[in-house]
Enzyme design. Structure first.
Site, PDB file in Angstrom:
ATOM      1  CG  HIS A 111      -1.985   1.035   1.223  1.00  0.00           C
ATOM      2  ND1 HIS A 111      -2.172   1.934   0.193  1.00  0.00           N
ATOM      3  CD2 HIS A 111      -2.924   1.369   2.160  1.00  0.00           C
ATOM      4  CE1 HIS A 111      -3.174   2.751   0.486  1.00  0.00           C
ATOM      5  NE2 HIS A 111      -3.642   2.428   1.676  1.00  0.00           N
ATOM      6  CG  ASP A 147       3.510   4.764  -5.337  1.00  0.00           C
ATOM      7  OD1 ASP A 147       3.578   5.637  -4.455  1.00  0.00           O
ATOM      8  OD2 ASP A 147       2.654   3.868  -5.344  1.00  0.00           O
ATOM      9  CG  HIS A 206      -3.825   2.733  -9.620  1.00  0.00           C
ATOM     10  ND1 HIS A 206      -5.196   2.807  -9.489  1.00  0.00           N
ATOM     11  CD2 HIS A 206      -3.295   3.274  -8.489  1.00  0.00           C
ATOM     12  CE1 HIS A 206      -5.485   3.378  -8.328  1.00  0.00           C
ATOM     13  NE2 HIS A 206      -4.361   3.666  -7.707  1.00  0.00           N
TER      14      HIS A 206
END
Length: 447
Positions: free
Chosen positions: A273, A383, A324
């Protein structure tokens, strides 16, 4: 029977007690990970806070990928961020106000809210001393302990009225920067032998500026604005992400705010996460060292193919920062972050690395498509760039995930307030189907 052998025997039992045939999930129509067969999330609630859009349904009911969109209280995040970038101003407090109230603040409301945040930012002396006394190697654990400790300083910790929930939310949003900055400085002192500095926040600074001041004192305005942008982009991401759902699940029981938020912190700490940006930085450093020509698409493609085949790097077959659960064509947060990240790379004379990262992004998406096939189109996620941005700002990896929490406390607070105040609320209690047949009990003397 020796204790060591008993532990071994108990652990060996896991091989059989946790084995469940995958076909049974299909047979009983079980939504593993609360996911439908088409990959979409199982709807378990309604919200008016955040909306994550990555696909639309065709008239036939199939999913059709579309460019990603993220909405905060109905406002497109692209509109919010482009206004902040255009005016070169800080926006995290504005987003926090929007999330908590549902409305965009005017100048006077924003001014008063900033003052309220700064008034609540200083920590109680006992909390500061406990951070020193309870020095830990993981700042997420320190953050969770400090949040739980705030229960003891609250004159009305268990009250779940809207007014009390809002007061607690403001205090949590305000204190996260100080807790994280102080916890890292203690870790830096105890583990790395560096000088110990405890700097107090300044009332005239934004939350992002105050954090950088407390953490490392010196910073540029572009560094502070870029950090502020990251906080804005990570403040909320719908009710279905794991940590926000954890906060809503625990809130549905009526537990206190601090217990619920600590549970959310525990969820976010998980590497699947909140820790993905650290893995992207590690992968990026590996690729910088192992790809000789940073401009060669052929060399990059060949190396990504070896990564996907589990031949090199950490042999997981994963390209971190790519893909994602909702976004397929694009992650709007990644696109927006790149706008300031490019300027920051120029300020830090790291344009060559940034160009390499952009090329890696392009080739990773294409390599994944070629490896998995036409039905596996993916995009980069936030990210992919956030870790490199943190590094350029001069932030240590130990606080990457805590920074995520510093942003997401806004979304967590808004969702907790909503969970506890909509009519017809019920405790969240999903079901698990047991697949074992009944066993006849065997008396002790017959075993």
């Amino acid at each position: 029977m020796k204790k060591e052998y008993l532990i071994y025997k108990l652990s060996e039992s896991v091989k059989t007690t946790c084995k469940i045939d995958n076909d049974l999930f299909v047979k009983y129509n079980v939504k593993r990970g609360l996911r439908n067969e088409d990959g979409s999330g199982v709807l378990v609630g309604l919200t008016q806070i955040g909306n994550v859009v990555g696909y639309e349904r065709t008239p036939e009911g199939a999913l059709k990928a579309i460019p990603g969109k993220l909405f905060y209280r109905g406002y497109d995040i692209e509109d919010i961020v482009h206004d902040l970038i255009r005016e070169k101003r800080f926006g995290f407090e504005e987003v926090a106000y929007l999330m908590l109230s549902g409305d965009l603040p005017d100048n006077e409301e924003l001014k008063n809210f900033r003052e309220l945040i700064n008034d609540n930012m200083p920590l109680e002396q006992k909390t500061k001393m406990n951070i020193i006394d309870l020095e830990g190697q993981n700042i997420m654990n320190t953050l969770a302990r400090c949040v739980l400790e705030m229960y003891n300083f609250d004159h009305n910790p268990d009250d779940t009225s809207p007014e009390n929930l809002m007061r607690q939310s403001v205090q949590l949003i305000s204190k996260f920067p100080a807790i994280i900055a102080y916890a890292y400085n203690i870790l830096r002192h105890s583990s790395h032998g560096r000088s110990l500095h405890i700097r107090h926040p300044h009332e005239e600074l934004s939350l992002a500026e105050n954090f950088l001041h407390m953490l490392k004192r010196d910073y540029t305005q572009l560094e502070a604005r870029t950090l502020d942008l990251l906080l804005v982009l990570q403040a909320e991401h719908g009710g279905g992400n794991n940590s926000t759902f954890t906060v809503r699940v625990t809130s549905s029981t009526g537990t206190d705010t601090y217990s619920s938020i600590a549970a959310g912190i525990g969820s976010l700490k998980g590497p699947l996460h909140g820790g993905a940006n650290i893995q992207v930085v590690d992968m990026f450093n590996h690729l910088k060292a192992n790809i000789k020509n940073w401009k060669s698409t052929d060399e990059i493609d060949a190396y990504f193919k070896r990564i996907l085949n589990k031949e090199v790097y950490n042999r997981t077959g994963l390209i971190y920062g790519i893909g994602h659960a909702v976004y397929t064509i694009s992650d709007p947060r990644a696109l927006l972050l790149k706008e300031l990240a490019r300027d920051l790379a120029k300020e830090k004379s790291r344009e060559e690395e940034f160009a390499f990262l952009e090329l890696l992004e392009e080739r990773a998406i294409e390599s994944f498509y070629n490896f998995k096939g036409a039905n596996k189109r993916v995009s980069s996620n936030i990210d992919f760039y956030s870790g490199f941005v943190y590094e350029m700002i001069g932030l240590p990896q130990e606080i990457y995930t805590p920074l995520f929490a510093m942003a997401r406390i806004v979304g967590w607070s808004a969702h907790r307030i909503e969970e506890l105040n909509f009519k017809g609320k019920r405790i969240i209690r999903p079901a698990y189907r047991n697949i074992l047949e009944p066993n006849a009990y065997v008396p002790m003397k017959e075993r």
